[in-house]
Design a protein around this motif. Structure first.
Motif, PDB file in Angstrom:
ATOM      1  N   UNK A 183       0.833  -1.206   0.000  1.00 61.91           N
ATOM      2  CA  UNK A 183       0.000   0.000   0.000  1.00 61.91           C
ATOM      3  C   UNK A 183       0.874   1.265   0.000  1.00 61.91           C
ATOM      4  N   UNK A 184       2.081   1.161   0.555  1.00 59.38           N
ATOM      5  CA  UNK A 184       2.981   2.333   0.582  1.00 59.38           C
ATOM      6  C   UNK A 184       3.631   2.587  -0.774  1.00 59.38           C
ATOM      7  N   UNK A 185       3.554   1.619  -1.674  1.00 59.56           N
ATOM      8  CA  UNK A 185       4.031   1.834  -3.043  1.00 59.56           C
ATOM      9  C   UNK A 185       5.434   1.303  -3.278  1.00 59.56           C
ATOM     10  N   UNK A 186       5.718   1.058  -4.583  1.00 64.11           N
ATOM     11  CA  UNK A 186       7.018   0.497  -4.969  1.00 64.11           C
ATOM     12  C   UNK A 186       8.167   1.476  -4.734  1.00 64.11           C
ATOM     13  N   UNK A 187       7.874   2.776  -4.935  1.00 66.05           N
ATOM     14  CA  UNK A 187       8.943   3.779  -4.732  1.00 66.05           C
ATOM     15  C   UNK A 187       9.470   3.681  -3.299  1.00 66.05           C
ATOM     16  N   UNK A 188       8.544   3.581  -2.350  1.00 62.90           N
ATOM     17  CA  UNK A 188       8.952   3.514  -0.942  1.00 62.90           C
ATOM     18  C   UNK A 188       9.730   2.227  -0.688  1.00 62.90           C
ATOM     19  N   UNK A 189       9.299   1.130  -1.327  1.00 58.12           N
ATOM     20  CA  UNK A 189       9.987  -0.157  -1.131  1.00 58.12           C
ATOM     21  C   UNK A 189      11.414  -0.085  -1.682  1.00 58.12           C
ATOM     22  N   UNK A 190      11.544   0.487  -2.899  1.00 62.61           N
ATOM     23  CA  UNK A 190      12.883   0.599  -3.497  1.00 62.61           C
ATOM     24  C   UNK A 190      13.782   1.479  -2.635  1.00 62.61           C
ATOM     25  N   UNK A 191      13.201   2.571  -2.116  1.00 65.04           N
ATOM     26  CA  UNK A 191      14.001   3.489  -1.281  1.00 65.04           C
ATOM     27  C   UNK A 191      14.458   2.782  -0.011  1.00 65.04           C
ATOM     28  N   UNK A 192      13.590   1.954   0.527  1.00 66.33           N
ATOM     29  CA  UNK A 192      13.919   1.214   1.748  1.00 66.33           C
ATOM     30  C   UNK A 192      15.075   0.245   1.487  1.00 66.33           C
ATOM     31  N   UNK A 193      15.023  -0.439   0.323  1.00 64.47           N
ATOM     32  CA  UNK A 193      16.117  -1.368  -0.006  1.00 64.47           C
ATOM     33  C   UNK A 193      17.433  -0.610  -0.168  1.00 64.47           C
ATOM     34  N   UNK A 194      17.368   0.514  -0.895  1.00 69.02           N
ATOM     35  CA  UNK A 194      18.599   1.277  -1.165  1.00 69.02           C
ATOM     36  C   UNK A 194      19.174   1.821   0.125  1.00 69.02           C
ATOM     37  N   UNK A 195      18.315   2.222   1.045  1.00 68.90           N
ATOM     38  CA  UNK A 195      18.875   2.790   2.278  1.00 68.90           C
ATOM     39  C   UNK A 195      19.455   1.680   3.174  1.00 68.90           C
ATOM     40  N   UNK A 196      18.881   0.462   3.109  1.00 65.60           N
ATOM     41  CA  UNK A 196      19.446  -0.641   3.905  1.00 65.60           C
ATOM     42  C   UNK A 196      20.706  -1.207   3.255  1.00 65.60           C
ATOM     43  N   UNK A 197      20.766  -1.169   1.921  1.00 62.68           N
ATOM     44  CA  UNK A 197      21.924  -1.736   1.203  1.00 62.68           C
ATOM     45  C   UNK A 197      22.378  -0.722   0.152  1.00 62.68           C
ATOM     46  N   UNK A 198      23.122   0.313   0.550  1.00 64.38           N
ATOM     47  CA  UNK A 198      23.464   1.403  -0.376  1.00 64.38           C
ATOM     48  C   UNK A 198      24.115   0.961  -1.690  1.00 64.38           C
ATOM     49  N   UNK A 199      24.953  -0.109  -1.730  1.00 68.13           N
ATOM     50  CA  UNK A 199      25.531  -0.486  -3.031  1.00 68.13           C
ATOM     51  C   UNK A 199      24.481  -0.889  -4.071  1.00 68.13           C
ATOM     52  N   UNK A 200      23.244  -1.146  -3.622  1.00 69.12           N
ATOM     53  CA  UNK A 200      22.202  -1.577  -4.569  1.00 69.12           C
ATOM     54  C   UNK A 200      21.396  -0.401  -5.112  1.00 69.12           C
TER      55      UNK A 200
END
Ligand code: FAD
Length: 394
Positions: free
Chosen positions: A220-237
């Motif tokens: 419900x929070x959207x893909x943008x938020x999910x991608x941002x969450x991944x990038x902030x947890x794993x910056x090389x990605x």
């Protein structure tokens, strides 16, 4: 598949049923552990497996709160099997299928789903299954349920698992590797999340841990938020998370941890996830399923050749395997508490500084201990060898 190969090597007739047309099950068990390689070596199959295009990994790094450290060092294990192999599970199963096909007693039937047990005088004497042609009955001296954590056959045998609550689920997806990829990294863990990156050639089999039941909320929070969450947890990605363009690319895998108090009935036993669903923590589930298969094969081969396997023999297999399995499940449950901290973290860091400093000092010990725990586990099994390949009992 391993049990089928082991028994067929002893000259026995084995029918292996697989309900799917192929072994293409993504997101399940990409690891082949040193103990499994040792079993394959005992059988003379290790070199053929290792000739396939697989990733051999001597160490596993993790990035914790931004600092990289080597958590596991398999090269501390006694050789020659002092490395882990990453291989998609279908490659491994295809390999076993082709090795099984060389043995006269090995009969693998794809697209054949077992849906009921055949009973005679309170004993289980086979299964009823469906294939492309319709219904088939397959009679057997011993029926083995290795149909995974949603096992229908254990349900038909009225064996009910005891669940251990696990507070996390895993989302799995593929990500291309960045142009300048970091060294092989098992995962990134911080207060911002946990992201796993398993090696698969030019892409990662990636995953992230979420609180159980929270997937709908994330969507419900959207893909943008999910991608941002991944990038902030794993910056090389950061440069590659854009490859996730649709929620269809992201699969929810509900994590389970459970065990059956009793594994067997007359003429029947369950092994692997059917008897003890393993969590993905340490990636040992495939390993433990294979160790069950080796122990079972060792225990029953002679009785099977004689045409009957007493239930007492099956009880001994349970007694032997239950302890190592339950010990590993306890460790997994403990680790889940730690993972729960990631999914609930409020502060800046996953690991408080004093604990991180202590882990740094103890790193060589941690590397060696985890190499043994993950690589061999508790009570690794070795197959009894015999030269009966090619013989078929009546
Ligand atoms: C998200 C996740 C990640 C994991 N990652 C790892 C990892 O990296 N390494 C690792 O070692 N373990 C991992 N595990 C655990 C691992 O997947 C399991 O422990 C392991 O696959 C158990 O093997 P099994 O043969 O008992 O069952 P499964 O691998 O589930 O195999 C069961 C087979 O039976 C077939 N089948 C089911 N029902 C029937 C039927 N009625 N008739 C005929 N065929 C049937 C299925 O199609 C399947 O092929 C992971 C688990 C999860 C949930």
């Amino acid at each position: 598949m391993v049990l089928g190969c082991l028994l067929a090597r002893r000259g026995l007739n084995v029918t292996v049923l697989e309900k799917h047309a192929d072994f293409l099950r993504d997101f399940r068990g990409d690891t082949i552990h040193p103990s499994t390689i040792t079993v394959l070596r005992d059988l003379g199959l290790a070199e053929r497996l290792l000739d396939l295009p697989l990733s051999r990994v001597p160490t596993m790094d993790a990035v914790v709160d931004g600092s990289r450290f080597t958590a596991v060092d398999f090269s501390t294990l006694p050789g020659p099997d002092d490395f882990l192999v990453f291989a998609p599970q279908w490659d491994f199963l295809d390999f076993l299928a082709s090795e099984g096909a060389r043995l006269p007693g090995f009969d693998l039937r794809m697209r054949t789903g077992a849906h009921d047990l055949l009973l005679k005088d309170h004993s289980i004497v086979g299964v009823r299954a469906s294939d492309d042609q319709g219904e088939v009955e397959i009679r057997a001296t011993l029926t083995v349920a290795s149909d995974g954590r949603t096992s229908l056959l254990r349900q038909k045998a009225e064996l009910v698992p005891v669940e251990t609550g696990v507070p996390t689920d895993v989302l799995w997806f593929r990500l291309p590797k960045p142009q300048d990829p970091p060294p092989t990294t098992l995962g990134y863990v911080s207060a911002k999340g946990l992201v796993l990156t398993l090696e698969r050639g030019d892409y990662y089999q990636a995953g992230t841990v979420i609180p159980k039941g929270r997937f709908a909320q994330l969507r419900a929070q959207g893909l943008d938020a999910f991608r941002a969450r991944l990038a902030s947890a794993a910056p090389p990605l950061t440069g590659v998370v854009g490859a996730l363009e649709d929620w269809d690319q992201i699969k929810l895998l509900s994590v389970q941890l459970n065990h059956l108090p009793q594994w067997h009935r007359p003429g029947f036993i369950a092994i692997g996830d059917a008897v003890h669903a393993m969590s993905p923590v340490f990636g040992v589930g495939v390993n433990y399923a294979i160790q069950d298969a080796v122990a079972l094969s060792n225990a029953i081969a002679d009785d099977l050749a004689g045409g009957t396997v007493p239930e007492a023999v099956l009880a001994r297999v349970q007694a032997r395997r239950e302890r190592p399995v339950r010990a590993m499940q306890r460790i997994q449950r403990f680790a889940h508490r730690g993972l729960g901290r990631v999914t609930r973290a409020r502060g800046d860091r996953f690991m408080p500084r004093p604990i991180a400093a202590g882990a740094g000092v103890l790193q060589p010990l941690i590397q060696r201990t985890l190499a043994h725990l993950i690589g061999y586990g508790f009570l690794p099994e070795r197959p009894d060898l015999c030269d009966a390949v090619g013989e078929r009992p009546a």
